[in-house]
Design an enzyme around this catalytic site. Structure first.
Site, PDB file in Angstrom:
ATOM      1  N   ASP A 461      -8.522  -7.261   3.558  1.00  9.84           N
ATOM      2  CA  ASP A 461      -7.125  -6.965   3.217  1.00  9.84           C
ATOM      3  C   ASP A 461      -6.266  -6.807   4.470  1.00  9.84           C
ATOM      4  O   ASP A 461      -6.792  -6.639   5.586  1.00  9.84           O
ATOM      5  CB  ASP A 461      -7.115  -5.661   2.389  1.00  9.84           C
ATOM      6  CG  ASP A 461      -5.965  -5.605   1.390  1.00  9.84           C
ATOM      7  OD1 ASP A 461      -4.993  -6.357   1.548  1.00  9.84           O
ATOM      8  OD2 ASP A 461      -6.040  -4.781   0.454  1.00  9.84           O
ATOM      9  N   ASP A 526      -0.953  -9.098  -6.230  1.00  7.67           N
ATOM     10  CA  ASP A 526      -1.423  -7.863  -6.877  1.00  7.67           C
ATOM     11  C   ASP A 526      -0.956  -7.789  -8.323  1.00  7.67           C
ATOM     12  O   ASP A 526      -1.222  -6.792  -9.004  1.00  7.67           O
ATOM     13  CB  ASP A 526      -0.896  -6.635  -6.117  1.00  7.67           C
ATOM     14  CG  ASP A 526      -1.816  -6.268  -4.970  1.00  7.67           C
ATOM     15  OD1 ASP A 526      -2.910  -6.843  -4.887  1.00  7.67           O
ATOM     16  OD2 ASP A 526      -1.441  -5.405  -4.166  1.00  7.67           O
TER      17      ASP A 526
HETATM   18  C1  DGJ Z   1      -3.874  -4.190  -1.628  1.00  2.00           C
HETATM   19  C2  DGJ Z   1      -4.623  -5.246  -2.369  1.00  2.00           C
HETATM   20  O1  DGJ Z   1      -3.793  -6.322  -2.641  1.00  2.00           O
HETATM   21  C3  DGJ Z   1      -5.212  -4.629  -3.634  1.00  2.00           C
HETATM   22  O2  DGJ Z   1      -5.848  -5.615  -4.395  1.00  2.00           O
HETATM   23  C4  DGJ Z   1      -6.158  -3.539  -3.240  1.00  2.00           C
HETATM   24  O3  DGJ Z   1      -7.255  -4.083  -2.565  1.00  2.00           O
HETATM   25  C5  DGJ Z   1      -5.439  -2.521  -2.376  1.00  2.00           C
HETATM   26  N1  DGJ Z   1      -4.774  -3.146  -1.259  1.00  2.00           N
HETATM   27  C6  DGJ Z   1      -6.397  -1.488  -1.855  1.00  2.00           C
HETATM   28  O4  DGJ Z   1      -5.802  -0.636  -0.989  1.00  2.00           O
END
Ligand code: DGJ
Length: 727
Positions: A461, A526
């Protein structure tokens, strides 16, 4: 014609040189790119578009100069690969570098060669301070890879300000489309007419960003998925960048407009010591005369031909983020893993929250040790259970980031990327990966955990923009940081050759072909709301094949939009990517678990087709509907989704053209309802659908169209076409 030409540094190129002898013709899969020397002896792209034969070249060259205009330079204007103001080009220069505050100009060709697949041209400025080597390669998908390497030949310091790969477009390329967006709404298309001036899209975010221009398309007026001539560019780079479309009243030689991209460099960021070099990111260009789908097909062919492209069946995964967030505990997660295995999940991914001090997003980043208060026996008990259940084990990291509230930040404040002032974003800072000791430290930490916990998959991430301040002249701040990040990926992959990695950046803010050199899929967004997802995946898929795009089914109420959607709509939507679940299945009903199992079975049945076929999208029937599908390479099978995202004024669905099939074949048409029946906004279905199990239609009829049911908003119908007949 293929030619191999060698000039030597001491041979000055003359305006009356034999142009024909310098023609380089790259051709592949229906596309030609032709270079010839312009009036100043510099290589210029004289054609980029439909495939030409060598017999066409003399005529092409004979007509490659425009008229000499009033109030203009007294020779025909030209646009070379090293265009700049010295040769009468008043637009954005391809190369901008300076030495002692004097701009380097007057580039001339010193070396050129081509083997028919790749062309290389070396140019030097008038003072021979730098040499820039332009490399162009046309790959199997007819994607042109353009990159430029610039070397300081002088004993002095040279600052590189901009290095751009620019390609000329004809006058008929008059409408442009690129993308913008925000968190949970990535890759939103925007279109406009090409006008005089420069349409420039920049990212100074240290990543492409949620609003990344992503893929810039310029085409004939009204170009659509299926119709029109289109030229496109994508920069394979995960740091600061710019793309541009530029039109001057005087055009660009016999062309009209310019399309291209380059890394966006800060003043003084890239300084070259003597003999030092700078290599630009690769800019990838595609041409199609069959609309956006033609561009997509070329990119997908190219991407799938990469040696590192994932070729094993894409495992259906469950990601724990929206299931449990930071609420980790072995019993909960073991329970979730057990249910996941029962419904057919193949990869179980433990998201954020497992490491030291990480009880919320305010602390812990950088401390890559398993949190003993939550996981007293480490991650092995969960990982072993997951493996025993026949699933792979995945784990979340955010390697470039550090919370101020972490042992790492306290021990190594000097490792934090310099900002003036330091701004926290999601309570975090960025580690400076231009420092080798940072890369080594992070790689070793990940390596330890991956080995100790038996990790098969990493979700990598990157949750904030970089606001890096320049660390001094030539510090190559974001440039070096980005290369440091790439090195970290490379080293992790070297140490764990079977590991797969997902590129996530607060959703889809780093979904470029630079990061995809080292990763196996991108997290597109997301947002798991299928209404939003239909659009996000549709447009992400314009560049990336579906097997590289993570697509999850969440619970009925979306966590990011709070909109409700039926299971069948969520399931059909996620089928068209690398599918997964992001749902606390412990709370799912028995009917829901049965439906999920039917869906995972369907995904396993169809993924061979979905992940190897040709992406096709029907041009809009009306504003509320979408039709998209995947057709097998031999066109014997296809799966389409007929989707209604909103209501519209059209009172019925007239014949909807089913694109991409073989008109000579007969297809059995089936509506696949394993994941539920799409609800309708009508009295009765079109008659053919009543006894659909018997229906066989030729591709020619399907190309004319099928009357389709009018669905309620937030519904999707899955159509499956299979053919036993030979084409
Ligand atoms: C942002 C990501 O896009 C989410 O899917 C998740 O992994 C969160 N970070 C976790 O902090």
């Amino acid at each position: 014609m293929t030619s191999s030409i060698k000039l030597h540094a001491d041979q000055k190129v003359r305006a009356d040189a034999d142009d024909a002898a310098f023609t380089v013709h790259l051709r592949k899969a229906g596309t030609s790119v032709v270079f010839a020397r312009d009036i100043f002896g510099l290589p210029a792209v004289v054609h980029w578009g439909a495939e030409l034969s060598d017999a066409d070249l003399p005529g092409l060259l004979a007509t490659s100069q425009p008229a000499v205009m009033n109030s203009s330079i007294d020779i025909p204007r030209t646009f070379s690969i090293a265009a700049g103001r010295t040769f009468g080009w008043s637009g954005t220069p391809t190369l901008k570098a300076h030495d002692d505050d004097v701009q380097l100009e007057g580039f001339t060709l010193v070396d050129a060669d081509s083997d028919g697949a790749e062309a290389r041209f070396a140019v030097r400025d008038a003072g021979e301070t730098v040499e820039a080597v332009f490399t162009y390669r046309l790959d199997v998908g007819a994607i042109l890879h353009a990159s430029i390497e610039i070397e300081n030949l002088s004993p002095r310091w040279v600052d590189v300000d901009a290095v751009r790969a620019l390609m000329p477009l004809p006058a008929r390329a008059s409408e442009l489309m690129d993308f913008t967006g925000r968190w949970t709404h990535e890759r939103h298309p925007q279109r406009s007419e090409v006008r005089d001036g420069t349409w420039i899209r920049s990212s100074r975010r240290g990543r492409p960003g949620h609003d990344s221009s992503f893929l810039t398309l310029v085409g004939t007026p009204g170009f659509s998925f299926r119709v029109g001539e289109v030229w496109a560019a994508h920069i394979a780079w995960s740091g600061n960048q710019e793309t541009l479309v530029e039109r001057l009243p005087e055009g660009a030689g016999v062309h009209r407009t310019v399309l291209g991209a380059g890394e966006l460099l800060d003043a003084g960021e890239v300084g070259l010591a003597p003999h030092d070099t700078y290599r630009s990111p690769t800019v990838m260009f595609a041409w199609s005369d069959t609309g956006i789908d033609g561009i997509t097909a070329r990119f997908h062919t190219s991407i799938r031909s990469r040696p590192q492209h994932p070729r094993s069946p894409r495992p259906l995964l469950l990601n724990t983020w929206e299931a449990v967030y930071f609420d980790h505990d072995l019993d909960t997660l073991t329970n979730l893993a057990d249910i996941s295995a029962e419904v057919g999940v193949e990869r179980f991914v433990l998201d954020d929250g497992w490491f030291h001090g990480r009880r919320s997003d305010t602390a812990g980043l950088g401390d890559w040790h398993v949190d003993k208060t939550v996981w007293p026996d480490g991650l092995r008990p969960l990982s072993d259970r997951v493996h025993a259940l026949g699933m792979q084990f995945g784990l979340w990291f955010e390697p470039e980031m550090v919370n101020p509230d972490s042992d790492l930040a306290r021990e190594h404040p000097e490792w934090i990327l310099r900002e003036l002032p330091i701004l926290e974003s999601r309570h975090q800072h960025v580690l400076d990966f231009s420092r080798e000791e940072v890369v080594t430290f992070i790689v070793d930490r990940l390596d330890d955990i991956i080995a100790a916990a038996g990790v098969d998959f990493v979700k990598w991430d990157h949750n904030r923009d970089l606001h890096a301040a320049l660390g001094g002249r030539g510090s190559r701040q974001v440039h070096s940081h980005t290369h440091g990040v790439y090195r970290a990926f490379e080293e992790i992959r070297r140490r764990h050759p079977h590991l797969e990695i997902e590129s996530c950046a607060s959703g889809g803010a780093r979904a470029d072909l630079g990061i995809l050199q080292f990763t196996d899929r991108v997290w597109a967004s997301d947002c798991n709301d299928p209404v939003e997802r239909q659009q996000i995946q549709r447009w992400t898929q314009t560049l990336l094949p579906p097997e590289l795009i993570g697509a999850h089914v969440g619970p009925a109420e979306s966590h990011t939009t709070h909109r409700h959607a039926d299971f069948s709509f969520r399931a059909v939507t996620a089928l068209f990517g690398h599918a997964g679940l992001e749902w606390d299945l412990r709370g799912a009903s028995a009917e829901e678990l049965t439906a999920i199992t039917a869906w995972t079975t369907l995904y396993r049945e169809l993924r061979g087709l979905l992940h190897a076929g040709t992406t096709v999208r029907g041009d809009a029937v009306d504003s509320g509907t979408l039709l998209h599908g995947i057709v097998s390479p031999d066109r014997s099978e296809a799966v389409f989704a007929w989707v209604r995202t909103e209501t519209s004024t059209t009172a019925h669905s007239p014949r909807v053209q089913i694109p991409g099939l073989d008109s000579a074949r007969s297809y059995r048409v089936r509506v696949r309802e394993e994941v539920g029946r799409a609800s309708r906004h009508q009295i009765a279905d079109p008659a053919w659908l009543d006894d659909s199990s018997e229906l066989t239609l030729t591709g020619a009829v399907l190309a004319q169209g099928l009357p389709l049911p009018v669905l309620n908003p937030g519904q999707a119908l899955l159509l499956h076409f299979t053919s036993d007949t030979e084409a």
